[in-house]
Write an enzyme that holds these catalytic residues in place. Sequence first.
Site, PDB file in Angstrom:
ATOM      1  N   ASP A 170      62.881  -6.358 -10.620  1.00 32.86           N
ATOM      2  CA  ASP A 170      62.168  -7.188 -11.518  1.00 32.86           C
ATOM      3  C   ASP A 170      60.474  -6.531 -11.383  1.00 32.86           C
ATOM      4  OD1 ASP A 170      64.110  -8.760 -11.725  1.00 32.86           O
ATOM      5  OD2 ASP A 170      63.272 -10.134 -10.152  1.00 32.86           O
TER       6      ASP A 170
HETATM    7  N1  URA Z   1      66.804  -9.706  -6.849  1.00 32.38           N
HETATM    8  C1  URA Z   1      65.898 -10.297  -7.628  1.00 32.38           C
HETATM    9  O1  URA Z   1      65.860 -11.693  -8.003  1.00 32.38           O
HETATM   10  N2  URA Z   1      64.838  -9.562  -8.167  1.00 32.38           N
HETATM   11  C2  URA Z   1      65.023  -8.210  -7.762  1.00 32.38           C
HETATM   12  O2  URA Z   1      64.033  -7.528  -8.314  1.00 32.38           O
HETATM   13  C3  URA Z   1      65.703  -7.573  -7.008  1.00 32.38           C
HETATM   14  C4  URA Z   1      66.947  -8.646  -6.354  1.00 32.38           C
END
Ligand code: URA
Length: 235
Positions: A105
Amino acid sequence: MKQRLSQILFSQGFGTRRLCAGLVWNGEVTVNGEVVEEPNTEFETEGLRFTVDGQEWPVFDKALILLNKPAGYECSQKPKHHPSVLSLLPRPLRERGVQPIGRLDEDTTGLLLLTDDGTLIHKLTSPKHHVPKVYEARCKHPLTAEMVERLKAGVELREPEGKPGSEITHAEGAEIVDETLLRLTLVEGKYHQVRRMFASQGCTVTTLHRTRIGPVDLGDLAPGAWRVLTKSEAA
Ligand code: URA
């Protein structure tokens, strides 16, 4: 295999054949510490290191890069709100078509692998491929032992909009680091997995950081910095 220097530069993403020959003519390229000004000079590519404008490069067939992703960068090639992680890499790597293997993310930090090897991207992002990934997730509220046990046993993921969902997932490992910090190992790669697992327990993740994928560890690489994987890591 022996190749002409301008061909080597071309294969490593330094621009068109003409541009690569120009770099050599201009005296911007060294091999084994010597400036080489003849683009047709041949070199054995195995283990070759060269410099362009003072920066050293190994010759790689396929690039396999580790980046310490800072917050505020998107893994998409066409980012919407923030710059792309690709903007943190030098031009030759971008020119080679290096792409993230999976996504983090935009506000998640830490270990991101990138490559121009399409087969490897496919293999490592396939749901069949269970490479363990280690995350450190900071929760807004204190963690409880019961919650950690539930994450290990399996929880129902909410849909991204917060609606109850039907996907069940679990943490392969989970250890409390301090009152609000959990280190967890996941073997699946579901969308927003960590945040949704915490949300299923009524918890908000305030920071999320990935430290490890399989045998590859982020170590002390600075945020925004990258390095080429070692031979043994790549293997
Ligand atoms: N899980 C998440 O919620 N976000 C990420 O970036 C990676 C794993």
